[in-house]
Design a protein around this motif. Structure first.
Motif, PDB file in Angstrom:
ATOM      1  N   GLN A 581      85.765  68.116  25.210  1.00 26.17           N
ATOM      2  CA  GLN A 581      85.000  66.918  24.869  1.00 26.17           C
ATOM      3  C   GLN A 581      85.935  65.728  24.658  1.00 26.17           C
ATOM      4  OE1 GLN A 581      84.220  69.950  23.498  1.00 26.17           O
ATOM      5  NE2 GLN A 581      82.025  70.252  23.810  1.00 26.17           N
ATOM      6  N   LEU A 582      87.181  66.003  24.243  1.00 26.66           N
ATOM      7  CA  LEU A 582      88.152  64.922  24.047  1.00 26.66           C
ATOM      8  C   LEU A 582      88.428  64.164  25.338  1.00 26.66           C
ATOM      9  CD1 LEU A 582      90.864  66.384  21.630  1.00 26.66           C
ATOM     10  CD2 LEU A 582      89.294  64.489  21.179  1.00 26.66           C
ATOM     11  N   LEU A 583      88.498  64.876  26.441  1.00 30.34           N
ATOM     12  CA  LEU A 583      88.784  64.226  27.718  1.00 30.34           C
ATOM     13  C   LEU A 583      87.668  63.244  28.062  1.00 30.34           C
ATOM     14  CD1 LEU A 583      90.804  64.195  30.067  1.00 30.34           C
ATOM     15  CD2 LEU A 583      89.506  66.055  31.110  1.00 30.34           C
ATOM     16  N   ASN A 584      86.444  63.658  27.867  1.00 31.62           N
ATOM     17  CA  ASN A 584      85.290  62.795  28.099  1.00 31.62           C
ATOM     18  C   ASN A 584      85.334  61.587  27.171  1.00 31.62           C
ATOM     19  OD1 ASN A 584      82.759  61.766  28.741  1.00 31.62           O
ATOM     20  ND2 ASN A 584      81.619  63.563  28.079  1.00 31.62           N
ATOM     21  N   LEU A 585      85.659  61.836  25.904  1.00 30.08           N
ATOM     22  CA  LEU A 585      85.707  60.750  24.930  1.00 30.08           C
ATOM     23  C   LEU A 585      86.816  59.752  25.267  1.00 30.08           C
ATOM     24  CD1 LEU A 585      84.395  59.748  22.296  1.00 30.08           C
ATOM     25  CD2 LEU A 585      86.191  60.972  21.055  1.00 30.08           C
ATOM     26  N   PHE A 586      87.942  60.276  25.741  1.00 31.26           N
ATOM     27  CA  PHE A 586      89.040  59.379  26.128  1.00 31.26           C
ATOM     28  C   PHE A 586      88.627  58.473  27.286  1.00 31.26           C
ATOM     29  CE2 PHE A 586      92.789  62.161  24.439  1.00 31.26           C
ATOM     30  CZ  PHE A 586      92.323  61.962  23.144  1.00 31.26           C
ATOM     31  N   HIS A 587      87.808  58.994  28.176  1.00 24.84           N
ATOM     32  CA  HIS A 587      87.306  58.146  29.262  1.00 24.84           C
ATOM     33  C   HIS A 587      86.406  57.047  28.704  1.00 24.84           C
ATOM     34  CE1 HIS A 587      84.211  57.250  32.469  1.00 24.84           C
ATOM     35  NE2 HIS A 587      85.335  56.792  32.993  1.00 24.84           N
ATOM     36  N   ALA A 588      85.572  57.405  27.727  1.00 20.31           N
ATOM     37  CA  ALA A 588      84.717  56.386  27.097  1.00 20.31           C
ATOM     38  C   ALA A 588      85.569  55.295  26.457  1.00 20.31           C
ATOM     39  CB  ALA A 588      83.816  57.042  26.046  1.00 20.31           C
ATOM     40  N   ILE A 589      86.641  55.677  25.779  1.00 19.55           N
ATOM     41  CA  ILE A 589      87.524  54.682  25.152  1.00 19.55           C
ATOM     42  C   ILE A 589      88.237  53.856  26.219  1.00 19.55           C
ATOM     43  CG2 ILE A 589      89.494  54.343  23.609  1.00 19.55           C
ATOM     44  CD1 ILE A 589      88.713  56.996  22.239  1.00 19.55           C
ATOM     45  N   THR A 590      88.560  54.490  27.342  1.00 25.78           N
ATOM     46  CA  THR A 590      89.185  53.757  28.458  1.00 25.78           C
ATOM     47  C   THR A 590      88.260  52.646  28.941  1.00 25.78           C
ATOM     48  OG1 THR A 590      90.387  55.743  29.153  1.00 25.78           O
ATOM     49  CG2 THR A 590      90.153  53.984  30.777  1.00 25.78           C
ATOM     50  N   LEU A 591      86.998  52.978  29.176  1.00 18.40           N
ATOM     51  CA  LEU A 591      86.034  51.962  29.605  1.00 18.40           C
ATOM     52  C   LEU A 591      85.891  50.869  28.545  1.00 18.40           C
ATOM     53  CD1 LEU A 591      83.206  54.192  31.161  1.00 18.40           C
ATOM     54  CD2 LEU A 591      85.001  52.935  32.362  1.00 18.40           C
ATOM     55  N   ASN A 593      88.133  49.901  26.333  1.00 14.46           N
ATOM     56  CA  ASN A 593      89.319  49.047  26.316  1.00 14.46           C
ATOM     57  C   ASN A 593      89.342  48.098  27.502  1.00 14.46           C
ATOM     58  OD1 ASN A 593      90.332  50.059  23.919  1.00 14.46           O
ATOM     59  ND2 ASN A 593      91.569  51.648  24.916  1.00 14.46           N
ATOM     60  N   ARG A 594      88.932  48.571  28.660  1.00 20.55           N
ATOM     61  CA  ARG A 594      88.903  47.691  29.841  1.00 20.55           C
ATOM     62  C   ARG A 594      87.940  46.533  29.617  1.00 20.55           C
ATOM     63  NH1 ARG A 594      88.832  52.163  34.839  1.00 20.55           N
ATOM     64  NH2 ARG A 594      90.994  52.899  34.546  1.00 20.55           N
ATOM     65  N   LEU A 595      86.811  46.809  29.011  1.00 20.69           N
ATOM     66  CA  LEU A 595      85.844  45.745  28.745  1.00 20.69           C
ATOM     67  C   LEU A 595      86.334  44.809  27.645  1.00 20.69           C
ATOM     68  CD1 LEU A 595      82.548  47.834  28.955  1.00 20.69           C
ATOM     69  CD2 LEU A 595      83.238  46.017  30.517  1.00 20.69           C
ATOM     70  N   ARG A 596      87.041  45.345  26.668  1.00 20.34           N
ATOM     71  CA  ARG A 596      87.604  44.480  25.610  1.00 20.34           C
ATOM     72  C   ARG A 596      88.614  43.502  26.188  1.00 20.34           C
ATOM     73  NH1 ARG A 596      90.814  46.059  21.399  1.00 20.34           N
ATOM     74  NH2 ARG A 596      91.562  47.875  22.571  1.00 20.34           N
ATOM     75  N   PHE A 736     101.989  60.827  27.741  1.00 20.88           N
ATOM     76  CA  PHE A 736     101.749  59.783  26.748  1.00 20.88           C
ATOM     77  C   PHE A 736     102.581  58.532  27.055  1.00 20.88           C
ATOM     78  CE2 PHE A 736     103.356  57.870  22.757  1.00 20.88           C
ATOM     79  CZ  PHE A 736     102.172  57.382  22.230  1.00 20.88           C
ATOM     80  N   HIS A 737     103.847  58.723  27.405  1.00 28.08           N
ATOM     81  CA  HIS A 737     104.738  57.581  27.644  1.00 28.08           C
ATOM     82  C   HIS A 737     104.512  56.944  29.004  1.00 28.08           C
ATOM     83  CE1 HIS A 737     106.934  58.032  23.949  1.00 28.08           C
ATOM     84  NE2 HIS A 737     107.341  59.266  24.244  1.00 28.08           N
ATOM     85  N   SER A 738     104.054  57.716  29.981  1.00 32.19           N
ATOM     86  CA  SER A 738     104.003  57.192  31.352  1.00 32.19           C
ATOM     87  C   SER A 738     102.672  56.551  31.722  1.00 32.19           C
ATOM     88  CB  SER A 738     104.301  58.317  32.349  1.00 32.19           C
ATOM     89  OG  SER A 738     103.304  59.324  32.272  1.00 32.19           O
ATOM     90  N   ASP A 739     101.640  56.736  30.894  1.00 34.04           N
ATOM     91  CA  ASP A 739     100.316  56.212  31.239  1.00 34.04           C
ATOM     92  C   ASP A 739      99.896  55.183  30.191  1.00 34.04           C
ATOM     93  OD1 ASP A 739      97.461  55.865  31.577  1.00 34.04           O
ATOM     94  OD2 ASP A 739      97.465  57.712  32.765  1.00 34.04           O
ATOM     95  N   PRO A 740      99.914  53.889  30.513  1.00 31.41           N
ATOM     96  CA  PRO A 740      99.619  52.840  29.517  1.00 31.41           C
ATOM     97  C   PRO A 740      98.230  52.976  28.885  1.00 31.41           C
ATOM     98  CG  PRO A 740     100.615  51.893  31.480  1.00 31.41           C
ATOM     99  CD  PRO A 740     100.311  53.323  31.808  1.00 31.41           C
ATOM    100  N   GLU A 741      97.216  53.329  29.677  1.00 33.70           N
ATOM    101  CA  GLU A 741      95.875  53.424  29.107  1.00 33.70           C
ATOM    102  C   GLU A 741      95.762  54.609  28.142  1.00 33.70           C
ATOM    103  OE1 GLU A 741      92.568  51.367  31.816  1.00 33.70           O
ATOM    104  OE2 GLU A 741      93.313  53.238  32.700  1.00 33.70           O
ATOM    105  N   LEU A 742      96.377  55.721  28.506  1.00 34.48           N
ATOM    106  CA  LEU A 742      96.378  56.879  27.619  1.00 34.48           C
ATOM    107  C   LEU A 742      97.164  56.569  26.347  1.00 34.48           C
ATOM    108  CD1 LEU A 742      95.679  59.855  27.113  1.00 34.48           C
ATOM    109  CD2 LEU A 742      97.741  60.482  28.399  1.00 34.48           C
TER     110      LEU A 742
END
Length: 844
Positions: A581-591, A593-596, A736-742
């Motif tokens: 469920q964390l992976l799904n939630l991280f995608h929600a936070i990604t969206l 952040n992009r909108l923010r 963690f270090h190589s992916d800015p959105e993550l």
């Protein structure tokens, strides 16, 4: 009530008593409904409640099952049929009324009968509580299997425990899971019939004595035991399109002594009823399957309780027509649903050896030939073990028998594989202790394998993992034992019952043969290119979304506005790290952040639904629920994002809630770590209802992808083989270090962005991912998942093509009917044949 009865039609009023109980017309059902209101429930028009309406209809429908039910048992007896006994700790039945009405083909008649009285069938169905007999996929699979056995006219019985309390009702308070008792039997259960005459003793504790049996052998007797009584409660399981009605028999624990007069006369009233209270605790509550450390002794007693009662019942039935046990495997097939009932192997041996005086070799031959075992997990830590200390305390004779089984088995292993003590240790039923790390234990999965003639996995990948990794040694020793039986679902419950509009649309297009042959759905394939049919399909899907919106409105008191045109993205299942469920939630936070960062960014509006329970003792899973709700609170109240992105957690996931979610879902999240999910059945339910899947190559996802075609499913992420290569040197910090959105997501969680009042609240989640090694490869699969979700969004823009894919998903679900699964069990494991009931030729 007399004034209510004036609405009876003349034809209903003139029905005979027989027609009132057995008739299948609206008039007969109406008469039966009103009779039960008055004579069974003692209610008139001034006192009738919603519960009374439900109970009266349930009794009216049950009346129409009783004759078929009795005739079914008589037919099986007269045919001298081999019978299947499906032993499961759980049967997640959900609600019974709607399913029974569908299987009896009474929906329109019931609706008409009730409308004449001013009632709506749909409202009455909502009154029924979900049966609290299961926890998750294993229990729901068992329920589907019972439905399919009856529909296929197979002489089958389910056996389990009549839990007074289900796992728990989940409430969400301040974002946190709060467990409340699930007293589902509070108002009784109209579907069950108590059988006080079917009562068996079940023994615990005590000691074992040996004595000569007169034939030069040593016999054993289990003495000084504590005794509990198991009482049967039967529930009818109707098949669809047949007269067969099979039985689910559940055991309830009763005290062998209701009242201790010695204590009572001494004035100690608590002690006077203590025995009754302690005995009846055994069937009091269903334990969640992840709570591994609490209630161990009670859990063992529960497992043995229903196994011991069940085997006594099976043997009683067998002895009605047989004087010896020579034909036992020819008349009895016992299926163990996971390792929970594995003590049945030792118990059947105990009965054969100690009570029936059958020699060891013959007893073992009969036991192996009778029992088969289904494995449901690839996680080694989830394989059940009992410490020798606990097993020896609660079931001393069974521990002796397991040691004897192990002695004979390891003797044969040493003969076949000399000088290989490492192999002997790996396959032994006894796990030797490691001081300070683990106690000496019995491996119940090993016992289940050794004591069975067949062992099956529940998806092609799962079975391969069992043979290649988890049970590799056994698979090499006994290759003929292992086979695959991919799970399935019943289309009666998971389409006809839960999504009647879609079922009607399909039936209008291709007929109704799909109800008993899901491969008939392939006739839908040409309709995927029919613009008119696609439009009708879209309308039905939108109606399903509207129903789901109403569920949200009722749950959140109309405080959360859902865009009905948004993509309904659903992940509903038990909360567990491997289900991600964390992976799904991280995608929600990604969206989010992009909108923010870019308020004018053009994205596909999306509503992300979560639902599921965490085991009370699984702290990290409960914390994940809290994080989901914390993220939802931020996103849903942000003016920049709330009209384009919603996150919704629906509490108290259960069968009846799933029946509301599946019809409205458009995207099905099946994103477990590859190699971790045995099969999954939610993936099948979603796809049958026209949702497209985003998933890993795990469990039955692989077979779904093969059926629907890779163009009609969204696959991403590491494969089992890639994970095996990556695992030895996997560093979550690199991702963690190589992916800015993550990086931004994890820093937000760590800094308390979603928990401003307690900035360290979610640190245990970060620790599990970064310091704890990210056991389930959430960070490794993050980027592939986000990119796959972008493909999902792009595909959703073309609603015409999305609908085409939706139709094709439903059309290609034929393989995933539990009817197909049960046919395979019947042919290659149980060796049983259909025994149809012919009511016409039966005497009344």
């Amino acid at each position: 009530m007399s004034e209510v009865k004036t609405s009876l039609s003349e034809s209903a009023a003139n029905l005979s008593a027989y027609e009132s109980y057995h008739g299948l017309t609206a008039e007969a059902i109406q008469r039966s409904f009103l009779d039960h209101l008055e004579f069974t429930l003692a209610k008139d028009r001034f006192t009738v409640t919603h519960l009374d309406q439900y109970l009266a209809l349930a009794y009216a429908v049950r009346d129409r099952l009783i004759e078929r039910w009795l005739r079914t048992q008589d037919t099986y007896y007269r045919a001298d049929a081999k019978r299947v006994y499906y032993l499961s700790m759980e049967f997640l039945m959900g609600r019974t009324l709607g399913n029974a009405i569908v299987n009896l083909n009474l929906k329109e008649e019931c609706r008409r009968a009730l409308l004449d009285l001013g009632y709506r069938l749909e409202d009455i169905q909502e009154t029924e509580p979900d049966a609290g007999l299961g926890n998750g996929g294993l229990g729901r699979l068992a329920a589907c299997f019972l439905d399919s056995m009856a529909t296929l006219a197979l002489p089958g019985y389910g056996y389990g425990i009549r839990y007074e309390y289900g796992i728990f009702n989940q409430e969400i308070k301040d974002g946190e899971q709060v467990e409340q008792p699930d007293n589902w039997l509070r108002y009784g259960n109209p579907w069950e019939i108590a059988r006080p005459e079917v009562l068996y003793p079940v023994h615990y504790y005590g000691e074992v004595v040996q004595f000569p049996n007169g034939n030069g052998k040593i016999a054993h007797k289990w003495i000084k035991t504590e005794t509990v009584l198991a009482m049967a409660y039967d529930t009818p399981i109707p098949g669809y399109g047949v007269q067969n009605v099979n039985t689910l028999r559940l055991w309830s624990s009763k005290a062998s002594r209701e009242f201790d007069f010695h204590h009572f006369n001494e004035g100690d009233y608590i002690s006077a009823v203590r025995s009754k209270t302690e005995s009846e605790t055994i069937s009091k509550v269903l334990y969640p399957n992840d709570n591994r450390h609490s209630g161990k002794e009670l859990r063992l007693k529960q497992e043995y309780f229903f196994v011991a009662a069940t085997l006594q019942d099976i043997i009683r039935r067998y002895k009605k027509t047989r004087k010896t046990f020579d034909e036992f495997p020819d008349k009895v097939a016992i299926q163990l649903n996971d390792t929970h009932p594995a003590i049945a192997i030792a118990e059947l041996m105990r009965i054969f050896l100690d009570e029936e005086n059958i020699p060891w070799e013959k007893a073992w031959e009969l036991t192996q030939a009778t029992i088969a075992y289904t494995n449901h997990t690839v996680l080694p830590e989830a394989l059940e073990k009992w410490t020798v200390e606990l097993l020896g305390k609660v079931l001393p004779r069974h521990l002796e028998i397991i040691y004897d089984i192990n002695y004979h088995f390891l003797r044969d292993v040493r003969v076949r594989y000399p000088n290989n003590e490492e192999l002997v240790q790996r396959v032994s039923l006894v796990e030797e202790p490691v001081p300070g790390i683990r106690p000496k234990s019995i491996r119940m999965a090993n016992l289940a394998i050794v004591g069975s003639h067949r062992v099956n996995g529940v998806a092609a990948l799962h079975t391969e993992i069992l043979k290649r990794d988890l049970f590799r040694d056994f698979a090499l020793m006994f290759p003929e034992k292992f086979e695959n039986k991919t799970n399935g679902i019943t289309q009666r419950r998971w389409l006809a019952c839960c999504n009647p509009q879609l079922a009607s649309l399909i039936t209008e297009a291709i007929g109704d043969k799909w109800m008993t042959d899901l491969y008939e759905m392939e006739k839908l394939i040409p309709f995927a290119d029919d613009p008119g049919f696609r439009q009708a399909w879209q309308k039905v899907k939108q109606d399903g979304k509207d129903i789901l919106i109403e569920v949200v409105n009722q749950t959140w008191k109309h405080k959360l506005r859902i865009d009905k045109q948004s993509l309904f993205d659903c992940q509903v299942k038990r909360i567990h790290e491997y289900k991600r469920q964390l992976l799904n939630l991280f995608h929600a936070i990604t969206l989010y952040n992009r909108l923010r960062h870019q308020p004018n960014l053009d994205i596909v509006p999306r509503t992300i639904f979560f639902s599921g329970k965490a085991a009370p003792g699984y702290r990290l899973a409960k914390l994940i629920i809290r994080l989901i709700n914390a993220v939802a609170d931020i996103i849903n109240h942000d003016v920049v994002t709330r009209d384009r992105l919603r996150v919704v957690f629906l509490p108290n996931y259960r069968v009846s809630l799933a029946e509301k979610i599946m019809p409205g879902a458009e995207l099905s999240e099946q994103i477990s770590t590859a190699g971790m999910e045995a099969s999954g059945t939610g993936n099948m339910k979603f796809a049958l209802n026209g949702a497209l899947t985003i998933g890993t190559l795990d469990g039955a996802n692989i077979e779904i992808a093969e059926e629907v075609g890779r163009d009609n499913i969204f696959i991403f992420g590491l494969t089992v083989e890639e994970i095996a290569k990556l695992k030895p040197h996997y560093s979550p910090w690199d991702y963690f270090h190589s992916d800015p959105e993550l990086n931004e997501i994890l820093n937000m969680i760590g800094a308390g962005y979603f928990s401003p009042l307690d900035k360290e609240l979610f640190h245990p989640i970060l620790f599990s991912l970064l310091e704890g090694g990210d056991q389930y490869f959430v960070l490794a699969d993050y980027r592939a998942y986000v990119e796959c979700q972008e493909r999902v969004a792009q595909a959703y823009l073309d609603q015409d093509q999305w609908t085409r894919k939706s139709i094709l998903n439903t059309a290609k679900m034929g393989k995933f009917s539990s009817d197909r699964t049960i046919q395979e069990y019947a042919q290659s494991i149980w060796r049983v044949s259909p025994v149809p009931v012919n009511m016409v030729t039966c005497e009344v």
